[in-house]
Design an enzyme around this catalytic site. Structure first.
Site, PDB file in Angstrom:
ATOM      1  N   HIS A  57      -1.215   2.943  -6.224  1.00 46.98           N
ATOM      2  CA  HIS A  57      -0.594   3.580  -7.385  1.00 46.98           C
ATOM      3  C   HIS A  57      -1.031   5.037  -7.429  1.00 46.98           C
ATOM      4  CE1 HIS A  57       0.255  -0.285  -9.926  1.00 46.98           C
ATOM      5  NE2 HIS A  57       0.519  -0.463  -8.638  1.00 46.98           N
ATOM      6  N   GLU A  59      -2.344   6.989  -9.657  1.00 47.73           N
ATOM      7  CA  GLU A  59      -3.675   7.276 -10.195  1.00 47.73           C
ATOM      8  C   GLU A  59      -4.766   6.906  -9.205  1.00 47.73           C
ATOM      9  OE1 GLU A  59      -1.142   6.004 -13.810  1.00 47.73           O
ATOM     10  OE2 GLU A  59      -1.279   5.515 -11.679  1.00 47.73           O
ATOM     11  N   CYS A  87      -1.234   1.480 -15.757  1.00 44.99           N
ATOM     12  CA  CYS A  87      -1.162   0.029 -15.750  1.00 44.99           C
ATOM     13  C   CYS A  87      -2.592  -0.537 -15.846  1.00 44.99           C
ATOM     14  CB  CYS A  87      -0.472  -0.449 -14.471  1.00 44.99           C
ATOM     15  SG  CYS A  87      -1.532  -0.335 -12.994  1.00 44.99           S
ATOM     16  N   CYS A  90      -4.829   0.573 -12.837  1.00 48.63           N
ATOM     17  CA  CYS A  90      -5.167   1.993 -12.883  1.00 48.63           C
ATOM     18  C   CYS A  90      -6.104   2.290 -14.040  1.00 48.63           C
ATOM     19  CB  CYS A  90      -3.899   2.834 -12.966  1.00 48.63           C
ATOM     20  SG  CYS A  90      -2.919   2.725 -11.456  1.00 48.63           S
TER      21      CYS A  90
END
Length: 160
Positions: A57, A59, A87, A90
């Protein structure tokens, strides 16, 4: 510290990374940057589908890059700008990295409306292990716990 215009510039960079990643088919429409001392030290785009890595992801990619650059496993003195509310994964990575602050653009409701709904993960975390959709079975607890006992007594450990 930073002016509102500077925050907006940094957020625009994160949003542009999200657009660029989406246009280049590297993954979903997510971008993130890590800023320290008024400079971008790391960038991340969602790379889940291009790298076949469900943890890639934006991040997480940005945090990994920033930590390498800083040669540290924590991001003290840093700010993360991310194009979307993080999310659960993250969010966990952000808390482990310990930046000073996080700015986000779109909300998790905006993401859900585009079929990036992570509410089921939040819901699963609240369930008893035996009620989760993925089977979790606890085995060899005593043997595994011995490593934690050894950690408690380790004199040359690096705390985090």
């Amino acid at each position: 510290m930073y002016t509102e215009n500077k925050h907006k510039q940094f957020m625009k960079t994160a949003i542009n990374l999200a657009q660029k990643g989406m246009d280049g088919n590297s993954g979903g429409p997510f971008g993130a940057i890590v800023v320290k001392d008024n400079k971008i030290i790391a960038e991340g785009q969602n790379q889940v589908t291009s790298t076949n890595d469900p943890t890639a992801h934006a991040e997480v990619v940005a945090i990994r890059e920033a930590c390498k650059k800083l040669e540290a496993f924590q991001l003290e003195g840093c700010t993360i700008y991310t194009s979307c509310e993080p999310c659960p994964m993250c969010l966990g990575a952000i808390y482990w990295a310990r930046p000073d602050k996080v700015f986000f653009g779109a909300t998790k409701k905006d993401a859900a409306a585009a079929n990036f709904d992570d509410q089921f993960i939040y819901d699963e975390m609240e369930l008893a292990i035996e009620k989760r959709k993925i089977i979790f079975e606890n085995i060899m607890r005593e043997e595994a716990a011995e490593v934690f006992e050894a950690w408690k007594n380790k004199e040359d450990k690096t705390e985090y």
